[in-house]
Scaffold this motif. Structure first.
Motif, short mmCIF file in Angstrom:
data_model
loop_
_atom_site.label_atom_id
_atom_site.label_comp_id
_atom_site.label_asym_id
_atom_site.label_seq_id
_atom_site.Cartn_x
_atom_site.Cartn_y
_atom_site.Cartn_z
N LYS A 73 0.82 -1.20 0.00
CA LYS A 73 0.00 0.00 0.00
C LYS A 73 0.86 1.26 0.00
CE LYS A 73 -3.72 2.23 2.60
NZ LYS A 73 -4.60 2.14 3.80
N THR A 74 1.95 1.22 0.75
CA THR A 74 2.80 2.40 0.83
C THR A 74 3.51 2.67 -0.49
OG1 THR A 74 3.16 1.96 3.19
CG2 THR A 74 4.72 3.44 2.09
N LEU A 75 4.01 1.59 -1.16
CA LEU A 75 4.75 1.75 -2.41
C LEU A 75 3.84 1.76 -3.63
CD1 LEU A 75 7.88 -0.51 -1.80
CD2 LEU A 75 7.64 1.95 -1.43
N GLY A 76 2.57 1.40 -3.46
CA GLY A 76 1.65 1.39 -4.58
C GLY A 76 1.90 0.25 -5.56
N ILE A 77 2.33 -0.88 -5.07
CA ILE A 77 2.58 -2.05 -5.93
C ILE A 77 1.74 -3.22 -5.43
CG2 ILE A 77 4.92 -1.32 -6.52
CD1 ILE A 77 5.96 -3.30 -4.47
N ASP A 78 1.64 -4.24 -6.26
CA ASP A 78 0.86 -5.43 -5.90
C ASP A 78 1.73 -6.66 -6.15
OD1 ASP A 78 -0.95 -7.36 -5.33
OD2 ASP A 78 -2.49 -6.68 -6.73
N LEU A 79 2.34 -7.15 -5.09
CA LEU A 79 3.21 -8.33 -5.21
C LEU A 79 2.40 -9.58 -5.56
CD1 LEU A 79 5.51 -7.75 -2.10
CD2 LEU A 79 6.03 -7.25 -4.50
N TRP A 80 1.19 -9.67 -5.04
CA TRP A 80 0.40 -10.88 -5.26
C TRP A 80 -0.10 -10.97 -6.70
CZ3 TRP A 80 2.08 -13.08 -1.32
CH2 TRP A 80 2.14 -12.46 -0.08
N SER A 81 -0.38 -9.84 -7.34
CA SER A 81 -0.84 -9.87 -8.73
C SER A 81 0.26 -10.40 -9.64
CB SER A 81 -1.28 -8.48 -9.18
OG SER A 81 -0.19 -7.58 -9.15
N TYR A 82 1.50 -10.04 -9.34
CA TYR A 82 2.62 -10.54 -10.15
C TYR A 82 2.72 -12.06 -10.01
CZ TYR A 82 7.42 -11.55 -11.50
OH TYR A 82 8.54 -12.10 -12.08
N LEU A 83 2.59 -12.53 -8.77
CA LEU A 83 2.63 -13.98 -8.57
C LEU A 83 1.44 -14.66 -9.25
CD1 LEU A 83 3.69 -14.13 -4.81
CD2 LEU A 83 5.13 -14.51 -6.82
N HIS A 84 0.29 -13.99 -9.21
CA HIS A 84 -0.90 -14.55 -9.85
C HIS A 84 -0.71 -14.65 -11.36
CE1 HIS A 84 -5.11 -15.53 -10.39
NE2 HIS A 84 -5.21 -14.55 -11.29
N GLU A 85 -0.11 -13.63 -11.95
CA GLU A 85 0.16 -13.66 -13.39
C GLU A 85 1.12 -14.79 -13.74
OE1 GLU A 85 1.57 -9.82 -14.39
OE2 GLU A 85 -0.37 -8.81 -14.11
N ARG A 86 2.14 -14.98 -12.93
CA ARG A 86 3.09 -16.07 -13.19
C ARG A 86 2.39 -17.42 -13.10
NH1 ARG A 86 8.54 -15.18 -12.47
NH2 ARG A 86 8.66 -17.39 -13.07
N MET A 87 1.51 -17.57 -12.12
CA MET A 87 0.77 -18.82 -11.96
C MET A 87 -0.17 -19.05 -13.15
SD MET A 87 -0.10 -18.71 -7.88
CE MET A 87 -1.11 -20.17 -8.00
N GLN A 88 -0.80 -17.99 -13.65
CA GLN A 88 -1.68 -18.11 -14.79
C GLN A 88 -0.91 -18.51 -16.04
OE1 GLN A 88 -5.01 -18.00 -14.96
NE2 GLN A 88 -5.13 -17.72 -12.75
#
Length: 224
Positions: A73-88
């Motif tokens: 939230k502080t940095l404005g990034i989404d670490l989980w979305s990146y992992l989700h994309e890799r899994m997809q």
């Protein structure tokens, strides 16, 4: 006495390196705990040793997930979305591979051949011939192994039968020898003629050592 200055470089000795890591790790975790209590701060530390062992410290009033969520939230990034994309992406690759394998299986069963070119049909034909040859070779080898096993069993049975016959002849000859020895020694005796396998004798013959003149009167046959 002042402590000497330690040169900061990699410790070559593995044992000394592990000891230094453990001491300094504990020291860092102690400082983090003090900082969390004194300043009411949320502290999270993750350490991985050279041997791959994980060590972690988290403030008692927080969790690792909360720290990560606040970090994103502080940095404005989404670490989980990146992992989700890799899994997809990985899932898509696995689905494509599974689809291709199913297609190849159906083609080897003679289905879905209309879209194949002549070159692809020739390649498929060659693969099928090679597979058929391998299957036949394995079948013939299995039949050969089974035949050899049966032959071995037959040879073993024949050897056992031969050994039993030899034992039967040996015991039969021994019994005959004992009977003749009894006749030579004289005296009252009874000679039993029968089978060597323990069945009832065919008849019993009783003789006297000094037979009288009239042999027919003292010669007695007893039938079972």
């Amino acid at each position: 006495m002042a402590r000497g200055k330690i040169e900061i470089k990699r410790i070559e000795n593995a044992t000394n390196r592990q000891v230094t890591y453990s001491k300094r790790r504990n020291g860092i975790f102690k400082k983090a705990s003090e900082l969390s209590v004194l300043c009411d701060a949320k502290v999270s530390i993750i350490m991985i040793s050279s041997t791959g062992k994980l060590h972690e410290y988290i403030s008692p009033s927080s969790t690792t997930k909360q720290i990560f969520d606040q970090y994103q939230k502080t940095l404005g990034i989404d670490l989980w979305s990146y992992l989700h994309e890799r899994m997809q992406e990985t899932l898509k690759k696995l689905k494509d591979a599974n689809k291709n394998l199913r297609k190849e299986i159906r083609q080897r069963m003679g289905e879905h051949l209309n879209d194949l070119s002549i070159q692809e049909l020739r390649g498929l034909e060659g693969e099928m011939e090679n597979s058929l040859k391998t299957i036949r070779d394995r079948k013939y080898q299995a039949i050969h192994n089974q035949i050899e096993t049966c032959k071995k069993k037959v040879r073993n049975e024949e050897q056992i039968h031969k050994n039993l016959l030899n034992l039967q002849h040996e015991f039969g000859a021994r019994d005959i020898k004992q009977q003749y020895e009894a006749v030579d020694n004289g005296g009252d005796y009874e000679t039993v003629v029968g089978f060597s396998n323990g069945r009832s004798p065919a008849f019993a013959l009783s003789l006297q050592p000094n037979p009288p003149k009239d042999l027919h009167s003292d010669l007695t046959f007893t039938f079972p």
